[in-house]
Design an enzyme around this catalytic site. Structure first.
Site, PDB file in Angstrom:
ATOM      1  N   LYS A  41      -2.927  -1.327   6.731  1.00  0.00           N
ATOM      2  CA  LYS A  41      -3.860  -2.404   6.412  1.00  0.00           C
ATOM      3  C   LYS A  41      -4.312  -2.999   7.742  1.00  0.00           C
ATOM      4  O   LYS A  41      -3.584  -2.934   8.729  1.00  0.00           O
ATOM      5  CB  LYS A  41      -3.171  -3.475   5.558  1.00  0.00           C
ATOM      6  CG  LYS A  41      -4.118  -4.287   4.724  1.00  0.00           C
ATOM      7  CD  LYS A  41      -4.555  -3.570   3.454  1.00  0.00           C
ATOM      8  CE  LYS A  41      -5.699  -4.280   2.775  1.00  0.00           C
ATOM      9  NZ  LYS A  41      -6.000  -3.713   1.445  1.00  0.00           N
ATOM     10  N   ASP A  58     -12.086  -4.096   2.170  1.00  0.00           N
ATOM     11  CA  ASP A  58     -11.248  -5.027   1.398  1.00  0.00           C
ATOM     12  C   ASP A  58     -12.029  -6.340   1.403  1.00  0.00           C
ATOM     13  O   ASP A  58     -13.260  -6.320   1.603  1.00  0.00           O
ATOM     14  CB  ASP A  58      -9.845  -5.163   2.035  1.00  0.00           C
ATOM     15  CG  ASP A  58      -8.846  -5.877   1.126  1.00  0.00           C
ATOM     16  OD1 ASP A  58      -8.369  -5.262   0.166  1.00  0.00           O
ATOM     17  OD2 ASP A  58      -8.553  -7.072   1.357  1.00  0.00           O
ATOM     18  N   GLN A  85       0.829  -1.215   0.000  1.00  0.00           N
ATOM     19  CA  GLN A  85       0.000   0.000   0.000  1.00  0.00           C
ATOM     20  C   GLN A  85       0.865   1.267   0.000  1.00  0.00           C
ATOM     21  O   GLN A  85       0.479   2.292  -0.550  1.00  0.00           O
ATOM     22  CB  GLN A  85      -0.904  -0.034   1.252  1.00  0.00           C
ATOM     23  CG  GLN A  85      -2.114   0.859   1.189  1.00  0.00           C
ATOM     24  CD  GLN A  85      -3.291   0.235   0.471  1.00  0.00           C
ATOM     25  OE1 GLN A  85      -3.561  -0.945   0.622  1.00  0.00           O
ATOM     26  NE2 GLN A  85      -3.998   1.022  -0.315  1.00  0.00           N
TER      27      GLN A  85
HETATM   28  P1  NAP Z   1     -14.307  -9.435  -2.264  1.00  0.00           P
HETATM   29  O1  NAP Z   1     -15.391  -8.509  -2.676  1.00  0.00           O
HETATM   30  O2  NAP Z   1     -14.379 -10.093  -0.949  1.00  0.00           O
HETATM   31  O3  NAP Z   1     -14.156 -10.540  -3.421  1.00  0.00           O
HETATM   32  C1  NAP Z   1     -13.173 -11.513  -3.439  1.00  0.00           C
HETATM   33  C2  NAP Z   1     -13.556 -12.489  -4.536  1.00  0.00           C
HETATM   34  O4  NAP Z   1     -12.493 -13.399  -4.777  1.00  0.00           O
HETATM   35  C3  NAP Z   1     -14.767 -13.324  -4.180  1.00  0.00           C
HETATM   36  O5  NAP Z   1     -15.523 -13.553  -5.344  1.00  0.00           O
HETATM   37  C4  NAP Z   1     -14.129 -14.638  -3.696  1.00  0.00           C
HETATM   38  O6  NAP Z   1     -14.957 -15.763  -3.789  1.00  0.00           O
HETATM   39  C5  NAP Z   1     -13.009 -14.720  -4.693  1.00  0.00           C
HETATM   40  N1  NAP Z   1     -11.970 -15.638  -4.285  1.00  0.00           N
HETATM   41  C6  NAP Z   1     -11.318 -15.704  -3.105  1.00  0.00           C
HETATM   42  N2  NAP Z   1     -10.397 -16.681  -3.132  1.00  0.00           N
HETATM   43  C7  NAP Z   1     -10.476 -17.217  -4.378  1.00  0.00           C
HETATM   44  C8  NAP Z   1      -9.800 -18.253  -5.037  1.00  0.00           C
HETATM   45  N3  NAP Z   1      -8.834 -18.930  -4.421  1.00  0.00           N
HETATM   46  N4  NAP Z   1     -10.129 -18.533  -6.330  1.00  0.00           N
HETATM   47  C9  NAP Z   1     -11.095 -17.839  -6.973  1.00  0.00           C
HETATM   48  N5  NAP Z   1     -11.783 -16.856  -6.387  1.00  0.00           N
HETATM   49  C10 NAP Z   1     -11.477 -16.558  -5.115  1.00  0.00           C
HETATM   50  O7  NAP Z   1     -12.892  -8.691  -2.294  1.00  0.00           O
HETATM   51  P2  NAP Z   1     -12.424  -7.491  -3.226  1.00  0.00           P
HETATM   52  O8  NAP Z   1     -12.629  -6.229  -2.485  1.00  0.00           O
HETATM   53  O9  NAP Z   1     -12.989  -7.683  -4.594  1.00  0.00           O
HETATM   54  O10 NAP Z   1     -10.855  -7.742  -3.247  1.00  0.00           O
HETATM   55  C11 NAP Z   1     -10.257  -8.651  -4.159  1.00  0.00           C
HETATM   56  C12 NAP Z   1      -8.769  -8.378  -4.219  1.00  0.00           C
HETATM   57  O11 NAP Z   1      -8.549  -7.015  -4.640  1.00  0.00           O
HETATM   58  C13 NAP Z   1      -8.009  -8.512  -2.910  1.00  0.00           C
HETATM   59  O12 NAP Z   1      -6.696  -8.913  -3.205  1.00  0.00           O
HETATM   60  C14 NAP Z   1      -7.975  -7.077  -2.384  1.00  0.00           C
HETATM   61  O13 NAP Z   1      -6.923  -6.861  -1.472  1.00  0.00           O
HETATM   62  C15 NAP Z   1      -7.745  -6.333  -3.691  1.00  0.00           C
HETATM   63  N6  NAP Z   1      -8.115  -4.920  -3.690  1.00  0.00           N
HETATM   64  C16 NAP Z   1      -9.369  -4.514  -3.354  1.00  0.00           C
HETATM   65  C17 NAP Z   1      -9.690  -3.159  -3.413  1.00  0.00           C
HETATM   66  C18 NAP Z   1     -11.079  -2.683  -3.146  1.00  0.00           C
HETATM   67  O14 NAP Z   1     -11.329  -1.471  -3.347  1.00  0.00           O
HETATM   68  N7  NAP Z   1     -12.013  -3.520  -2.773  1.00  0.00           N
HETATM   69  C19 NAP Z   1      -8.711  -2.232  -3.764  1.00  0.00           C
HETATM   70  C20 NAP Z   1      -7.429  -2.679  -4.112  1.00  0.00           C
HETATM   71  C21 NAP Z   1      -7.155  -4.032  -4.076  1.00  0.00           C
HETATM   72  P3  NAP Z   1     -15.690 -16.363  -2.479  1.00  0.00           P
HETATM   73  O15 NAP Z   1     -16.867 -15.471  -2.266  1.00  0.00           O
HETATM   74  O16 NAP Z   1     -16.029 -17.746  -2.877  1.00  0.00           O
HETATM   75  O17 NAP Z   1     -14.684 -16.291  -1.357  1.00  0.00           O
END
Ligand code: NAP
Length: 449
Positions: free
Chosen positions: A129, A169, A114
């Site tokens: 974080k 997140d 970050q």
């Molecule tokens: P989220 O809404 O919780 O979504 C995570 C997704 O990934 C869910 O669909 C989850 O499925 C899936 N998943 C988890 N483990 C998996 C695997 N092994 N294989 C395939 N799918 C898998 O989280 P998010 O906010 O989108 O964040 C996703 C990533 O982006 C993370 O690395 C986070 O740190 C990064 N990120 C997020 C933001 C933000 O603004 N949200 C900003 C920068 C970076 P299930 O529901 O089955 O667990």
């Protein structure tokens, strides 16, 4: 005084000694160290000030007990964390993650990354974080509320609009942010911009929800453009179906490309002709409101579903890794290359293992690294803070334009520092060095702190 030049292996051995059993943190630091150590070794001021040692040591780590009561009246105990990594260029800023297997290792890797990402946004944002080993899946709304209130009862002592401004997140969306903000307000008797990702009714920003995914696609479009290629007409795969993945898919489709596959931790679906607007709307509703599974989506539309399978085997032009860390391994990278993929964009944080990342770059695949590609989310969080300070809300068009501008500038900086002697661009190196210089120079200005 001339301190001797840094050696990658010596530096990494020291880091591993000081931070034993933290493989994800080691991986994140190694990826940065591989590109910035050669740069540091050309700038004696950074060597003398031991700047990389200082940047890899968090300012502080807060660990606390979170006690709450479930619907059956049982007492539950979880562990909460906040890793305040670096506030050289602004208040600490970074998401909160709620998942059952959360470790300090993961949070240190995320907080470290970050630092560079926030620096790249061009906004005054430090890095942090946090989160808890609590899984909201399968919990009732009341249970999530009680957990969030208990979590914030401790966390509020350590954050503030000018100190540390968490966001969402994995596992922390609008519902969790709302419960936590409500509790903060109650404890402090203050209406301040202490969290971002808030709902519009109480100070949230338009486009925050979409920002990480949209930003990832804007960055990818710039990267393709810089290589005389375009996004339009390309066949894309998107891993995950959470916040980042859904809005990556939405922007990909808006810009004239197709999304043929998406996934969750249970499996993947494949729609060879590409998702329609109806598919996407249904998936957003299923994931955001009903908290359903990809298997249910596939059943509803009677499309191909592959349990326990990742998306990387499906032939595509562009791959967006938007689910979680280390989800794309060497064998997956080989499949992508074999199937003619031309670009990989990291919407998630560190989704590609080191081996896979080296393989893809050696194979000539355009590689958009997370620090640069997914910085749109924190950038719009920064814009949410600005709007809150001014007590006004910018319209959608203005925010999307600002996001596009920021992603354009992030691409420019990454390209500038990533330019190689053979005329190719190493975006990983570029993003790391561009992010590093701003923070390092600020730290030098403060003296030895
Ligand atoms: P989220 O809404 O919780 O979504 C995570 C997704 O990934 C869910 O669909 C989850 O499925 C899936 N998943 C988890 N483990 C998996 C695997 N092994 N294989 C395939 N799918 C898998 O989280 P998010 O906010 O989108 O964040 C996703 C990533 O982006 C993370 O690395 C986070 O740190 C990064 N990120 C997020 C933001 C933000 O603004 N949200 C900003 C920068 C970076 P299930 O529901 O089955 O667990």
């Amino acid at each position: 005084m001339f301190t001797k030049k840094l050696e990658l292996d010596d530096f990494m051995n020291g880091l591993a000694r000081r931070n034993p059993n933290e493989p994800e943190f080691h991986q994140a630091v190694r990826e940065v160290a591989e590109s910035v150590i050669p740069y540091i070794n050309h700038h004696q001021k950074y060597i003398d000030a031991r700047i990389l040692e200082r940047m890899t040591e968090p300012d502080r780590i807060i660990i606390f007990r979170v006690c709450w009561e479930d619907d059956d009246g049982h007492i539950r105990v979880n562990r909460g964390y906040r890793v305040q990594f670096n506030n050289a260029i602004g208040p600490y800023k970074g998401g909160l993650r709620f998942t059952s297997n959360l470790s300090l290792d993961t949070l240190k890797f995320l907080g470290f990354e970050q630092t560079f990402k926030n620096s790249l946004t061009t906004l005054p944002l430090g890095s942090a974080k946090g989160g808890a080993d609590f899984n909201p899946k399968g919990k009732s709304d009341r249970e999530v509320m009680r957990f969030c209130q208990s979590f914030m009862t401790e966390l509020h002592k350590h954050i503030g609009a000018h100190t540390d401004v968490p966001a969402g997140d994995i596992g922390v969306g609008a519902r969790e942010i709302s419960y936590m903000f409500g509790q903060y307000k109650r404890l402090q008797n203050e209406f301040r911009s202490v969290l971002t990702g808030k709902e519009l009714a109480y100070g949230g920003s338009l486009i925050r929800k979409e920002a990480t995914g949209y930003g990832t696609v804007f960055f990818t479009r710039e990267m393709l453009k810089a290589h005389q290629k375009e996004l339009e007409g390309k066949r894309c795969i998107v891993s995950g179906s959470g916040n980042v993945a859904l809005y990556t898919a939405q922007k990909v489709m808006q810009l004239g490309a197709t999304v043929i596959a998406m996934s969750d931790s249970g499996g993947s679906f494949l729609i060879p002709s590409g998702m329609t607007q109806e598919h996407l709307n249904h998936l957003i509703d299923l994931k955001e409101k009903q908290r359903g599974r990809i298997s249910e989506f596939a059943e509803h539309f009677d499309c191909d579903y592959y349990p326990d399978k990742k998306v990387w085997d499906f032939p595509c032009d562009i791959a967006f890794a938007c689910a979680t860390q280390n989800e794309l391994e060497l064998n997956d990278a080989k499949e992508l290359v074999k199937n003619g993929c031309i670009a990989l964009a990291e919407g998630a944080n560190m989704p590609t293992t080191m081996e896979a990342s080296h393989y893809l770059r050696e194979a000539g695949i355009l590689f958009a690294p997370a620090k640069a590609a997914n910085a749109g989310g924190v950038a719009v969080s920064g814009l949410e803070m600005s709007q809150n300070s001014m007590r006004l809300s910018w319209p959608l068009e203005e925010l999307e334009k600002r996001l596009e501008d920021i992603m354009f500038k992030i691409h420019q900086q990454s390209k500038r520092y990533g330019q190689q002697s053979d005329n190719t661009i190493d975006y990983i190196r570029g993003a790391n060095i561009a992010g590093f210089t701003k923070v390092a120079d600020a730290m030098l200005s403060y003296g030895f702190v």
